[in-house]
Write a protein that holds these residues in place. Structure first.
Motif, PDB file in Angstrom:
ATOM      1  N   SER A 177     -12.895  -7.731  -2.040  1.00 40.32           N
ATOM      2  CA  SER A 177     -12.800  -6.700  -3.012  1.00 40.32           C
ATOM      3  C   SER A 177     -11.333  -6.355  -2.833  1.00 40.32           C
ATOM      4  O   SER A 177     -10.472  -6.806  -2.212  1.00 40.32           O
ATOM      5  N   VAL A 178     -10.737  -5.688  -4.202  1.00 43.40           N
ATOM      6  CA  VAL A 178      -9.277  -5.409  -4.369  1.00 43.40           C
ATOM      7  C   VAL A 178      -9.149  -3.608  -4.456  1.00 43.40           C
ATOM      8  O   VAL A 178     -10.255  -3.164  -5.073  1.00 43.40           O
ATOM      9  N   TRP A 179      -8.069  -3.407  -3.895  1.00 45.35           N
ATOM     10  CA  TRP A 179      -8.131  -1.941  -3.524  1.00 45.35           C
ATOM     11  C   TRP A 179      -6.847  -1.174  -4.148  1.00 45.35           C
ATOM     12  O   TRP A 179      -5.687  -2.146  -4.120  1.00 45.35           O
ATOM     13  N   GLN A 180      -6.828  -0.038  -4.621  1.00 45.13           N
ATOM     14  CA  GLN A 180      -5.388   0.600  -4.885  1.00 45.13           C
ATOM     15  C   GLN A 180      -5.705   1.907  -4.545  1.00 45.13           C
ATOM     16  O   GLN A 180      -6.779   2.623  -4.222  1.00 45.13           O
ATOM     17  N   LEU A 181      -4.547   2.624  -4.327  1.00 42.43           N
ATOM     18  CA  LEU A 181      -4.527   4.143  -4.224  1.00 42.43           C
ATOM     19  C   LEU A 181      -5.428   4.858  -5.281  1.00 42.43           C
ATOM     20  O   LEU A 181      -5.251   4.625  -6.545  1.00 42.43           O
ATOM     21  N   ALA A 182      -5.938   5.766  -4.967  1.00 41.31           N
ATOM     22  CA  ALA A 182      -6.638   6.786  -5.707  1.00 41.31           C
ATOM     23  C   ALA A 182      -5.520   7.806  -6.124  1.00 41.31           C
ATOM     24  O   ALA A 182      -4.652   7.959  -5.443  1.00 41.31           O
ATOM     25  N   ALA A 183      -5.796   8.695  -7.256  1.00 36.40           N
ATOM     26  CA  ALA A 183      -4.667   9.511  -7.692  1.00 36.40           C
ATOM     27  C   ALA A 183      -4.574  10.562  -6.271  1.00 36.40           C
ATOM     28  O   ALA A 183      -3.547  10.975  -6.095  1.00 36.40           O
ATOM     29  N   ALA A 184      -5.626  10.810  -5.802  1.00 34.40           N
ATOM     30  CA  ALA A 184      -5.514  11.708  -4.671  1.00 34.40           C
ATOM     31  C   ALA A 184      -4.829  11.393  -3.749  1.00 34.40           C
ATOM     32  O   ALA A 184      -4.017  12.048  -2.780  1.00 34.40           O
ATOM     33  N   GLY A 185      -4.775  10.073  -3.249  1.00 32.89           N
ATOM     34  CA  GLY A 185      -3.902   9.393  -2.267  1.00 32.89           C
ATOM     35  C   GLY A 185      -2.566   9.305  -2.530  1.00 32.89           C
ATOM     36  O   GLY A 185      -1.661   9.534  -1.687  1.00 32.89           O
ATOM     37  N   GLU A 186      -2.263   9.154  -3.904  1.00 31.13           N
ATOM     38  CA  GLU A 186      -0.871   9.197  -4.431  1.00 31.13           C
ATOM     39  C   GLU A 186      -0.411  10.446  -4.341  1.00 31.13           C
ATOM     40  O   GLU A 186       0.709  10.531  -3.779  1.00 31.13           O
ATOM     41  N   ARG A 187      -1.069  11.497  -4.612  1.00 33.19           N
ATOM     42  CA  ARG A 187      -0.770  12.871  -4.281  1.00 33.19           C
ATOM     43  C   ARG A 187      -0.519  13.228  -3.041  1.00 33.19           C
ATOM     44  O   ARG A 187       0.501  13.956  -2.481  1.00 33.19           O
ATOM     45  N   PHE A 188      -1.437  12.776  -2.081  1.00 31.40           N
ATOM     46  CA  PHE A 188      -1.097  13.236  -0.585  1.00 31.40           C
ATOM     47  C   PHE A 188      -0.024  12.425  -0.195  1.00 31.40           C
ATOM     48  O   PHE A 188       0.718  13.062   0.618  1.00 31.40           O
ATOM     49  N   LEU A 189       0.337  11.244  -0.357  1.00 32.50           N
ATOM     50  CA  LEU A 189       1.730  10.725  -0.084  1.00 32.50           C
ATOM     51  C   LEU A 189       2.904  11.311  -0.340  1.00 32.50           C
ATOM     52  O   LEU A 189       3.997  11.462   0.302  1.00 32.50           O
ATOM     53  N   ARG A 190       2.835  11.614  -1.815  1.00 29.32           N
ATOM     54  CA  ARG A 190       3.931  12.537  -2.367  1.00 29.32           C
ATOM     55  C   ARG A 190       4.136  13.728  -1.601  1.00 29.32           C
ATOM     56  O   ARG A 190       5.221  14.157  -1.391  1.00 29.32           O
ATOM     57  N   ALA A 191       2.915  14.386  -1.084  1.00 33.88           N
ATOM     58  CA  ALA A 191       3.057  15.678  -0.589  1.00 33.88           C
ATOM     59  C   ALA A 191       3.704  15.692   0.970  1.00 33.88           C
ATOM     60  O   ALA A 191       4.323  16.437   1.171  1.00 33.88           O
ATOM     61  N   LEU A 192       3.477  14.562   1.429  1.00 31.22           N
ATOM     62  CA  LEU A 192       3.889  14.266   2.722  1.00 31.22           C
ATOM     63  C   LEU A 192       5.342  14.184   2.700  1.00 31.22           C
ATOM     64  O   LEU A 192       6.150  14.442   3.743  1.00 31.22           O
TER      65      LEU A 192
END
Length: 287
Positions: free
Chosen positions: A95-110
């Protein structure tokens, strides 16, 4: 968990923090950095198998990886690409994985980052090339655990890109990866170009010309104290031989600036190694 603009509030961040472990966040950061990772690459980075460790066998490490990735997927911060990659391993390990939009926003928020990343559907060539770049970094990180060297720097695109002035105007050099490794006495700095055999040789030579112009510009050496070796990493020896011949055919290029190896041999030149016999800058020696 749903994630819409109306639900993305401070409490959403706190909710995710309650569901995500420190290791989960490290996995998300690696997906942000590499853009794409296979389950196998995540396992090699975060679930190493070792006697006496939390995962004594590779089978146990693979199962733990799949279990954790599936759990994080349910939280909604990463997503599995619909296509799988081929190879000797089948099932969830491909399987190939990428950040979901929510994950990207979460890391930016941190980190308090206001910039937003655009998400699209990556094509097959982009997936193959991105995973090949990641695999070099993963391999070097993995091997550093068992060898007497450290990985000091991994710069991915576009952080490793360099813009400079030349007679042709403003140019941007776009390496695939900048890697710095070190042992107790030396550091090895490398610009990596991962070749999948899809580029024509004139395009390879044009890229080499930009490297040479950047080398002569001197910016990197003034900033870093040296100019990294330029390592072309080919999928097999036949392609590596073709690249060597193609680069050597251009008499305007300094052959000492470029090294061509196969992916199998790449760790040997990307890890700390003995000083070269030419004046081509490759590593820094410490007293």
């Amino acid at each position: 968990m749903s994630d819409t603009p109306t639900t993305w509030r401070p409490q959403r961040i706190r909710e995710l923090e309650m569901h995500l472990t420190e290791r989960d966040v490290r996995i998300l950061r690696d997906l942000e950095r590499f853009r794409l990772l296979t389950s196998d690459q995540v396992q090699r980075l975060h679930f190493s198998a070792s006697p006496g460790g939390p995962h004594a066998t590779l089978t146990g490490a693979v199962r733990a990886t799949n279990r954790v990735l599936t759990r994080i997927e349910r939280v909604g911060v990463l997503e599995r690409l619909p296509r799988r990659i081929g190879g000797p391993r089948h099932g969830s390990s491909t399987s190939v994985w990428q950040l979901a939009a929510a994950g990207e926003r979460f890391l930016r928020a941190l980190r308090g980052d206001p910039d937003r990343r655009k998400f699209g559907s990556p094509g097959a060539l982009f997936i193959s090339h991105t995973l090949a770049i990641a695999d070099i970094a993963v391999t070097m990180t993995e091997r550093a655990r068992d060898h007497t060297y450290e990985v000091l720097e991994i710069e991915n695109e576009p952080t490793c890109w360099r813009t400079f002035q030349s007679g042709a105007g403003t140019l941007t050099l776009k390496p695939d990866l900048l890697l710095v490794t070190a042992d107790p006495t030396t550091e090895t700095h490398s610009f990596c170009e991962i070749d999948l055999g899809t580029e024509h040789l004139p395009a390879i030579r044009r890229k080499c010309t930009i490297y040479q112009r950047y080398y002569r510009d001197g910016t990197e050496e003034r900033t870093r104290g040296l100019f990294p070796a330029v390592i072309w990493i080919a999928p097999d020896e036949a392609r590596a031989a073709a690249l060597r011949t193609g680069i050597a055919a251009d008499i305007t290029l300094d052959p000492d600036l470029f090294t061509v190896v196969t992916a199998t041999d790449a760790p040997r030149v990307l890890a700390p190694y003995e000083p070269p016999t030419t004046d081509s800058p490759r590593k820094e020696e410490h007293p």
